[in-house]
Motif scaffolding. Structure first.
Motif, PDB file in Angstrom:
ATOM      1  N   GLY A 216      69.492  90.680   1.461  1.00 44.27           N
ATOM      2  CA  GLY A 216      68.919  89.370   1.247  1.00 44.27           C
ATOM      3  C   GLY A 216      67.679  89.188   2.092  1.00 44.27           C
ATOM      4  O   GLY A 216      67.122  90.125   2.644  1.00 44.27           O
ATOM      5  N   SER A 217      67.231  87.940   2.216  1.00 47.32           N
ATOM      6  CA  SER A 217      66.010  87.640   2.955  1.00 47.32           C
ATOM      7  C   SER A 217      66.223  87.834   4.453  1.00 47.32           C
ATOM      8  O   SER A 217      67.350  87.955   4.936  1.00 47.32           O
ATOM      9  N   ILE A 218      65.115  87.834   5.192  1.00 48.17           N
ATOM     10  CA  ILE A 218      65.196  87.944   6.652  1.00 48.17           C
ATOM     11  C   ILE A 218      65.988  86.777   7.232  1.00 48.17           C
ATOM     12  O   ILE A 218      66.786  86.950   8.158  1.00 48.17           O
ATOM     13  N   THR A 219      65.805  85.595   6.659  1.00 47.55           N
ATOM     14  CA  THR A 219      66.554  84.426   7.134  1.00 47.55           C
ATOM     15  C   THR A 219      68.050  84.627   6.943  1.00 47.55           C
ATOM     16  O   THR A 219      68.853  84.331   7.839  1.00 47.55           O
ATOM     17  N   GLU A 220      68.446  85.140   5.775  1.00 49.99           N
ATOM     18  CA  GLU A 220      69.872  85.377   5.515  1.00 49.99           C
ATOM     19  C   GLU A 220      70.427  86.436   6.462  1.00 49.99           C
ATOM     20  O   GLU A 220      71.564  86.331   6.936  1.00 49.99           O
ATOM     21  N   GLN A 221      69.638  87.451   6.748  1.00 43.18           N
ATOM     22  CA  GLN A 221      70.087  88.494   7.673  1.00 43.18           C
ATOM     23  C   GLN A 221      70.271  87.927   9.078  1.00 43.18           C
ATOM     24  O   GLN A 221      71.242  88.246   9.769  1.00 43.18           O
ATOM     25  N   GLU A 222      69.329  87.068   9.492  1.00 44.20           N
ATOM     26  CA  GLU A 222      69.440  86.456  10.812  1.00 44.20           C
ATOM     27  C   GLU A 222      70.650  85.522  10.888  1.00 44.20           C
ATOM     28  O   GLU A 222      71.336  85.460  11.910  1.00 44.20           O
ATOM     29  N   LEU A 223      70.918  84.796   9.817  1.00 46.05           N
ATOM     30  CA  LEU A 223      72.088  83.912   9.790  1.00 46.05           C
ATOM     31  C   LEU A 223      73.377  84.714   9.886  1.00 46.05           C
ATOM     32  O   LEU A 223      74.313  84.332  10.602  1.00 46.05           O
ATOM     33  N   PHE A 224      73.440  85.817   9.146  1.00 43.37           N
ATOM     34  CA  PHE A 224      74.620  86.683   9.187  1.00 43.37           C
ATOM     35  C   PHE A 224      74.865  87.174  10.610  1.00 43.37           C
ATOM     36  O   PHE A 224      75.962  87.055  11.155  1.00 43.37           O
ATOM     37  N   LYS A 225      73.815  87.712  11.223  1.00 39.22           N
ATOM     38  CA  LYS A 225      73.941  88.258  12.573  1.00 39.22           C
ATOM     39  C   LYS A 225      74.311  87.171  13.576  1.00 39.22           C
ATOM     40  O   LYS A 225      75.209  87.350  14.411  1.00 39.22           O
ATOM     41  N   SER A 226      73.629  86.039  13.496  1.00 42.91           N
ATOM     42  CA  SER A 226      73.842  84.976  14.474  1.00 42.91           C
ATOM     43  C   SER A 226      75.244  84.377  14.367  1.00 42.91           C
ATOM     44  O   SER A 226      75.860  84.056  15.379  1.00 42.91           O
ATOM     45  N   LYS A 227      75.731  84.240  13.138  1.00 43.50           N
ATOM     46  CA  LYS A 227      77.062  83.666  12.946  1.00 43.50           C
ATOM     47  C   LYS A 227      78.123  84.498  13.647  1.00 43.50           C
ATOM     48  O   LYS A 227      78.960  83.972  14.394  1.00 43.50           O
ATOM     49  N   TYR A 228      78.076  85.810  13.439  1.00 45.09           N
ATOM     50  CA  TYR A 228      79.093  86.658  14.039  1.00 45.09           C
ATOM     51  C   TYR A 228      78.863  86.855  15.536  1.00 45.09           C
ATOM     52  O   TYR A 228      79.829  87.025  16.300  1.00 45.09           O
ATOM     53  N   LEU A 229      77.608  86.807  15.970  1.00 40.90           N
ATOM     54  CA  LEU A 229      77.336  86.931  17.394  1.00 40.90           C
ATOM     55  C   LEU A 229      77.884  85.727  18.151  1.00 40.90           C
ATOM     56  O   LEU A 229      78.517  85.881  19.203  1.00 40.90           O
ATOM     57  N   VAL A 230      77.677  84.528  17.623  1.00 41.33           N
ATOM     58  CA  VAL A 230      78.208  83.329  18.277  1.00 41.33           C
ATOM     59  C   VAL A 230      79.727  83.371  18.318  1.00 41.33           C
ATOM     60  O   VAL A 230      80.350  83.012  19.328  1.00 41.33           O
ATOM     61  N   ARG A 231      80.352  83.836  17.245  1.00 42.05           N
ATOM     62  CA  ARG A 231      81.818  83.963  17.248  1.00 42.05           C
ATOM     63  C   ARG A 231      82.269  84.897  18.354  1.00 42.05           C
ATOM     64  O   ARG A 231      83.241  84.613  19.066  1.00 42.05           O
ATOM     65  N   SER A 232      81.580  86.017  18.514  1.00 42.56           N
ATOM     66  CA  SER A 232      81.956  86.981  19.550  1.00 42.56           C
ATOM     67  C   SER A 232      81.742  86.411  20.944  1.00 42.56           C
ATOM     68  O   SER A 232      82.578  86.606  21.838  1.00 42.56           O
ATOM     69  N   LEU A 233      80.628  85.710  21.142  1.00 37.74           N
ATOM     70  CA  LEU A 233      80.360  85.106  22.444  1.00 37.74           C
ATOM     71  C   LEU A 233      81.408  84.056  22.786  1.00 37.74           C
ATOM     72  O   LEU A 233      81.831  83.939  23.952  1.00 37.74           O
ATOM     73  N   ARG A 234      81.846  83.307  21.805  1.00 34.67           N
ATOM     74  CA  ARG A 234      82.882  82.293  22.052  1.00 34.67           C
ATOM     75  C   ARG A 234      84.229  82.950  22.358  1.00 34.67           C
ATOM     76  O   ARG A 234      85.010  82.438  23.164  1.00 34.67           O
ATOM     77  N   ILE A 235      84.495  84.079  21.728  1.00 32.15           N
ATOM     78  CA  ILE A 235      85.709  84.831  22.055  1.00 32.15           C
ATOM     79  C   ILE A 235      85.650  85.300  23.507  1.00 32.15           C
ATOM     80  O   ILE A 235      86.636  85.203  24.250  1.00 32.15           O
ATOM     81  N   LEU A 236      84.491  85.809  23.908  1.00 33.03           N
ATOM     82  CA  LEU A 236      84.317  86.250  25.294  1.00 33.03           C
ATOM     83  C   LEU A 236      84.529  85.087  26.256  1.00 33.03           C
ATOM     84  O   LEU A 236      85.168  85.245  27.311  1.00 33.03           O
ATOM     85  N   LYS A 237      84.048  83.917  25.906  1.00 38.75           N
ATOM     86  CA  LYS A 237      84.241  82.733  26.761  1.00 38.75           C
ATOM     87  C   LYS A 237      85.713  82.394  26.882  1.00 38.75           C
ATOM     88  O   LYS A 237      86.212  82.090  27.986  1.00 38.75           O
ATOM     89  N   ARG A 238      86.452  82.459  25.762  1.00 36.75           N
ATOM     90  CA  ARG A 238      87.888  82.142  25.801  1.00 36.75           C
ATOM     91  C   ARG A 238      88.671  83.153  26.634  1.00 36.75           C
ATOM     92  O   ARG A 238      89.705  82.804  27.226  1.00 36.75           O
ATOM     93  N   LEU A 239      88.190  84.387  26.680  1.00 41.32           N
ATOM     94  CA  LEU A 239      88.879  85.399  27.494  1.00 41.32           C
ATOM     95  C   LEU A 239      88.812  85.066  28.990  1.00 41.32           C
ATOM     96  O   LEU A 239      89.665  85.503  29.766  1.00 41.32           O
ATOM     97  N   GLY A 240      87.787  84.311  29.380  1.00 44.42           N
ATOM     98  CA  GLY A 240      87.687  83.861  30.771  1.00 44.42           C
ATOM     99  C   GLY A 240      87.448  84.967  31.784  1.00 44.42           C
ATOM    100  O   GLY A 240      87.903  84.865  32.926  1.00 44.42           O
ATOM    101  N   ILE A 241      86.723  86.024  31.379  1.00 39.06           N
ATOM    102  CA  ILE A 241      86.516  87.158  32.284  1.00 39.06           C
ATOM    103  C   ILE A 241      85.071  87.279  32.773  1.00 39.06           C
ATOM    104  O   ILE A 241      84.733  88.224  33.493  1.00 39.06           O
ATOM    105  N   CYS A 242      84.220  86.321  32.397  1.00 40.19           N
ATOM    106  CA  CYS A 242      82.858  86.307  32.917  1.00 40.19           C
ATOM    107  C   CYS A 242      82.845  85.582  34.254  1.00 40.19           C
ATOM    108  O   CYS A 242      83.416  84.500  34.383  1.00 40.19           O
ATOM    109  N   LYS A 243      82.179  86.182  35.221  1.00 40.28           N
ATOM    110  CA  LYS A 243      82.133  85.580  36.559  1.00 40.28           C
ATOM    111  C   LYS A 243      80.943  84.635  36.701  1.00 40.28           C
ATOM    112  O   LYS A 243      79.926  84.813  36.055  1.00 40.28           O
TER     113      LYS A 243
END
Length: 243
Positions: A216-243
């Motif tokens: 798809g378009s560059i915008t769609e690719q960025e949305l795809f990447k950003s959506k899953y990246l934010v999900r992963s970052l939120r998972i990392l936050k819930r793990l509570g292992i960042c100092k």
């Protein structure tokens, strides 16, 4: 074992994403092949160094404190080096900022669909720290570095890692993106070392896996990447292992 490469294909039946897909191979490598080391590599990487496996075992055996995770010098067309992906393991403050900034980026991309704001993409990325979230290439080959974040295009887990993480290598609740930071934080939480080893050399020819999954378009690719990246970052936050 590190004596030779062995080729096996495992059909999952569905798209498991980066973490679960690699974990499927990880379990096979441990349970069936009795592997001492496991190399995770993208399908667009090339191992051109004839003595790669011997250098790997020498790198591991020669160190007093054994690394759990090793990353090679990932070269991209002779233009830059992808490791270390990040020169430090991210802090809680950085994590919160990145979740906020990438969420704002998603809002911007949705607005771009309607208002065609593409001319503002560059300034927006600079203001909201996007390069630091996604990692940056190195023009010069960095020297050996400990306790850094390693690029996901190629990671090598060692006997030290396997002893601690036998159920999975990558945190299984993610689908794609952010796995590098999560695995680095998990290693730190367990008192394990990550190591960038420039004596190990390989090539990364492109980002084929991402392009195939984000047609798809560059915008769609960025949305795809950003959506899953934010999900992963939120998972990392819930793990509570960042100092």
């Amino acid at each position: 074992h590190c004596g030779s490469f062995r080729r096996n294909w495992i059909r999952s039946g569905r798209n498991l994403g980066f973490a679960k897909g690699n974990n499927l191979g990880y379990r096979y490598a441990l349970d069936t092949l009795n592997a001492d080391f496991v190399i995770f590599a993208n399908n667009d990487t090339l191992f051109t160094q004839p003595e790669f496996l011997n250098i790997l075992t020498d790198c591991y055996d020669s160190r007093k404190i054994k690394p759990a995770l090793i990353g090679p010098d990932i070269q991209c067309g002779g233009q830059f080096h992808q490791n270390p992906f990040r020169d430090h393991i991210i802090s809680k403050k950085e994590l919160n900022r990145w979740i906020r900034n990438r969420s704002l980026w998603i809002c911007f991309l949705h607005a771009d669909r309607l208002l065609h704001l593409s001319g503002w993409c560059g300034p927006f990325k600079r203001v909201y720290d996007m390069p630091n979230i996604t990692g940056m290439g190195n023009a010069d080959q960095p020297t050996t570095a400990e306790n850094v974040v390693l690029h996901g295009a190629c990671m090598i887990v060692t006997p030290v890692f396997i002893e601690v993480f036998r159920k999975y290598a990558f945190y299984p609740k993610t689908f794609m993106y952010g796995e590098e930071d999560i695995i680095a934080c998990l290693c730190r939480a367990k008192g394990l070392m990550t190591l960038y080893a420039p004596s190990l050399i390989m090539e990364h020819t492109g980002a084929v896996s991402t392009e195939l999954s984000t047609a798809g378009s560059i915008t769609e690719q960025e949305l795809f990447k950003s959506k899953y990246l934010v999900r992963s970052l939120r998972i990392l936050k819930r793990l509570g292992i960042c100092k």
